[in-house]
Enzyme design. Structure first.
Site, short mmCIF file in Angstrom:
data_model
loop_
_atom_site.label_atom_id
_atom_site.label_comp_id
_atom_site.label_asym_id
_atom_site.label_seq_id
_atom_site.Cartn_x
_atom_site.Cartn_y
_atom_site.Cartn_z
N HIS A 90 0.83 -1.21 0.00
CA HIS A 90 0.00 0.00 0.00
C HIS A 90 0.86 1.26 0.00
CE1 HIS A 90 0.26 -0.08 4.57
NE2 HIS A 90 0.28 1.24 4.38
N ASP A 124 1.05 -7.71 2.33
CA ASP A 124 1.18 -6.28 2.06
C ASP A 124 2.66 -5.89 1.97
OD1 ASP A 124 0.86 -3.57 1.81
OD2 ASP A 124 -0.48 -3.34 3.52
N SER A 154 4.04 2.29 8.43
CA SER A 154 3.78 1.34 7.37
C SER A 154 5.07 1.05 6.62
CB SER A 154 2.73 1.89 6.39
OG SER A 154 1.47 1.95 6.99
#
Length: 768
Positions: free
Chosen positions: A89, A225, A657
């Site tokens: 992402h 991810d 992230s």
């Protein structure tokens, strides 16, 4: 939200798992202060490294493997050839930019089978931290003579400019100086930024986004991810603009990857660039977030998401155009929902009030404290009351009005229109036109006017109906009189007449601007944007700015007082996109009564979700199913299972992230990509029973790259280890990735001491 059937399945399967009673560690700590604040506690919890192994300016250390990826995520170096690991992402925008209906990398994935196939990404950067320095004294020099906050800030900014300039003169480095504890302290980060970053590999969205918005912020999770990029450098291994002649960057350190996996209660550490937290907010601020701001923002975004979701499902073209936008909108929407749940579950408002009562009692017990802090809590109350109406207006302007793309686009033309209105030199006008031409070309690549028209009508109607008419911009009076408050009719009229609805229309506006003609001021979308912006400038910004200046000063004093009152406690500063370390343990948690979640998931769970038929987000590639059915996991599986994700108690937030999850030996075991829904309130208040960060198990990444994608050449350039020995031998193995050198007598003596200590501990454990 995850389906009840899936939730029930996992609840039943996991009820027998015990929850650890160990208390997770709150905080996002400055790497340079680990020695004095955290090293002992980290080692007590199982870490085999020293603070110097994590952060050093004298030798390579873990910090040399960590980058700020694009300024919005974190990445880590995982090979000596500049290979960078981050989240899918985080690289989603770049994957989308390279995608088309013909080459749909979002759906199909992308893998460069050689260096020539790696794709450049203009504007994408990777920034390393060279060193940190406490510059509080230099930055605050002279502020004691400031008569008010504005004067103080002016002095601070002058000092920041001077100190940063002196620190980087004659180098290609940059200096970032940030306030900590609301300006009580200042730290400088010397940075090195690389600009040639190429896409190397990304799994299909059915792996990289498996679970999609259904599972976002949720646990159990089964999402691969991750994405791979490569940093390229110019001569002397230094940053350079993109060039085919650039070579893969040789990092000072890259993280060895552990194939040994994780166990419950294992030590974990997150190293990255957390974006923003507000841990020291008062109860009034938390109440405003919980009762006013979040509920309205959730409603606005949910309305927009429902419209876009329908249009994206009806058209592949719209789906590709809006994939990244939709994900971004949905991410914050669901986070705010979870944040409110967490605030309620943690009794955050009540606990903040108790702390404030304790603070008031502490102040009252000493005349000097009364002089310093006596009016502080009353001043907080006064300033938060002054924000009544201002916060909600700001939310509707940002989320509803400028949440409409045509309004946001038109607002970007404000500077050009002002230049035209005052008949500024044509050279100034042309410079602004050139800038807008570039912006518009990128904007219209991912714009669909029919969808935006629906969003326009729905969001502006919410703005019109949901807040006091006294807080309306002037344009709403026109809508009320001309369209009888019908925003669908208003939308039809605007989109039929505005030049901002198409690239051709904008090009025509800009061409006329080059001729000195102002065709912008009467455009209906620009008229709307101007009305909203004017209202913001006249009625929202002055109050918001003034009150927040006051609050910043109050919080500076409040945090200083709290640190004095709780002098035996180590305080960590709020996250501000600077390099931090968080640490905790691999452990399960109990989200609600009667449900206990284990700490890991496997490919079995992917297949169970895919078979449930509950959500489109659970579609999977045929190749993944084939590998599962054959149990073809290679060296990455464990006892016939393929680990996918795990949770730990590390304190993380946005910006983390892509951060590496590092084990006790300094090895990579996972990549952080999310938090659990119950733990999203950790930006405001930390609840040790609920906060968990979610990571991709590094073995799943390797399995997808190697067995699924057939890109084993990428795995070959990584350093895979299975050695679980703790202490310095592993640290030495890590350092040997640099040119080998003979250990000094001091190093040998230190090594021998550590080995004796280790053997003594092991003997004691055996005898026990």
């Amino acid at each position: 939200m995850i389906s009840k059937r899936i939730l029930s399945f996992f609840a039943a399967a996991l009820l027998s798992v015990g929850v650890s009673t160990a208390v997770p560690d709150e905080g996002m700590w400055l790497p340079m202060l680990l020695k004095q604040l955290n090293e002992a506690q980290m080692q007590d919890k199982g870490m085999k490294l020293t603070a110097e192994d994590i952060y050093s300016v004298n030798q390579s250390s873990l910090k040399d493997a960590i980058v700020s990826f694009g300024g919005f995520c974190t990445g880590e170096m995982i090979s000596p050839e500049g290979l960078l690991l981050t989240n899918h992402h985080c690289g989603y925008g770049q994957i989308q930019q390279h995608s088309s209906v013909e080459n749909d990398y979002l759906t199909d994935g992308f893998w460069a089978m050689n260096r020539e196939q790696e794709l450049p990404n203009p504007g994408l950067t990777a920034t390393f931290i060279v060193r940190m320095e406490d510059v509080t004294k230099q930055i605050l020099a002279g502020t004691e003579i400031a008569k008010n906050e504005a004067e103080r800030e002016a002095i601070v900014q002058r000092n920041i400019s001077k100190v940063g300039r002196v620190a980087t003169v004659g180098t290609h480095y940059n200096a970032v100086i940030r306030p900590f504890f609301y300006g009580n302290e200042y730290y400088m980060y010397i940075t090195e930024t690389f600009k040639d970053i190429r896409l190397v590999g990304a799994p299909p969205s059915s792996i990289g986004k498996f679970g999609g918005d259904t599972d976002n912020w949720m646990w159990p999770r089964h999402t691969g991810d991750f994405a791979l990029f490569r940093i390229y450098a110019g001569p002397n291994n230094e940053p350079a603009e993109y060039s085919p002649e650039n070579k893969p960057y040789k990092p000072k350190h890259h993280l060895p990857i552990s194939l040994s996996g994780i166990q419950e209660n294992d030590f974990t550490m997150v190293f990255g660039f957390p974006g923003r937290t507000n841990e020291y907010l008062t109860s009034q601020a938390v109440r405003e977030i919980y009762e006013v701001s979040n509920p309205h923002k959730i409603n606005i975004r949910e309305t927009k998401l429902n419209i876009l979701d329908k249009d994206m499902k009806a058209s592949d073209e719209v789906r590709i155009k809006y994939a990244a936008k939709y994900a971004s909108i949905a991410n914050a929407w669901k986070k705010w929902i979870g944040e409110n749940r967490g605030i309620r579950k943690a009794n955050a408002i009540e606990n903040k009030q108790k702390l404030e009562q304790q603070f008031a009692q502490w102040v009252a017990a000493d005349p000097a404290r009364q002089q310093e802090y006596g009016s502080l809590l009353a001043d907080f109350e006064k300033n938060y009351k002054a924000l009544d109406g201002t916060t909600i207006s700001r939310d509707y302007i940002n989320e509803a009005a400028f949440g409409v793309e045509i309004v946001k686009l038109a607002n970007n033309f404000t500077t050009l229109q002002a230049l035209l209105a005052k008949k500024a030199p044509q050279s100034d006008i042309n410079a602004q036109v050139t800038k807008l031409e570039t912006y518009a070309a990128s904007y219209f690549k991912d714009y669909h006017a029919p969808s935006d028209k629906k969003v326009f009508a729905a969001l502006l109607e919410l703005y019109y109906k949901n807040i006091d008419p006294k807080l309306h911009p002037e344009i709403f009076s026109m809508v009320r009189s001309k369209y009888k408050g019908d925003f669908t009719k208003y939308a039809e009229d605007v989109f039929a007449k505005s030049a901002f609805v198409s690239e051709a229309g904008v090009k025509k506006l800009l061409a006329e601007a080059r001729q000195g003609k102002d065709a912008i001021k009467n455009d209906p979308a620009f008229v709307l944007a101007s009305s909203v912006a004017d209202y913001y400038s006249a009625n929202v910004m002055p109050t918001y700015t003034s009150v927040n200046d006051n609050l910043n000063l109050l919080y500076r004093k409040y945090v200083a007082g709290l640190r004095q009152m709780q002098s035996d406690k180590n305080f960590y500063p709020d996250a501000n996109s600077t390099l931090r370390v968080a640490y905790g343990k691999v452990e399960p948690y109990k989200p609600v009564d009667g449900v206990i979640y284990t700490y890991y998931t496997t490919l079995e769970g992917v297949m169970e979700k895919a078979a449930s038929g509950v959500a489109e987000d659970y579609a999977i590639p045929a190749k993944l199913r084939e590998l599962y059915e054959k149990k073809d996991y290679g060296r990455y599986g464990v006892n016939g299972q393929m680990p996918v994700c795990f949770i730990a108690s590390n304190h993380t937030t946005g910006g983390n992230s892509g951060s590496p999850i590092i084990n006790a030996n300094g090895q990579l075991i996972g990549t952080n990509f999310d938090r659990n829904w119950e733990g999203t309130m950790s930006d405001i208040v930390y609840n040790p029973d609920q906060v968990r960060n979610i990571s991709v198990d590094v073995r799943y990444m390797l399995f997808i790259v190697d067995k699924f994608a057939g890109a084993g050449h990428l795995v070959e350039e990584m350093t895979l280890v299975t050695d679980d020995t703790s202490g310095l031998p592993q640290v030495d193995a890590r350092k040997q990735q640099q040119p080998e050198k003979e250990l000094s007598k001091k190093e040998k003596k230190k090594l021998e001491k550590e080995l004796k200590k280790k053997k003594k501990k092991e003997k004691a454990e055996v005898e026990a």
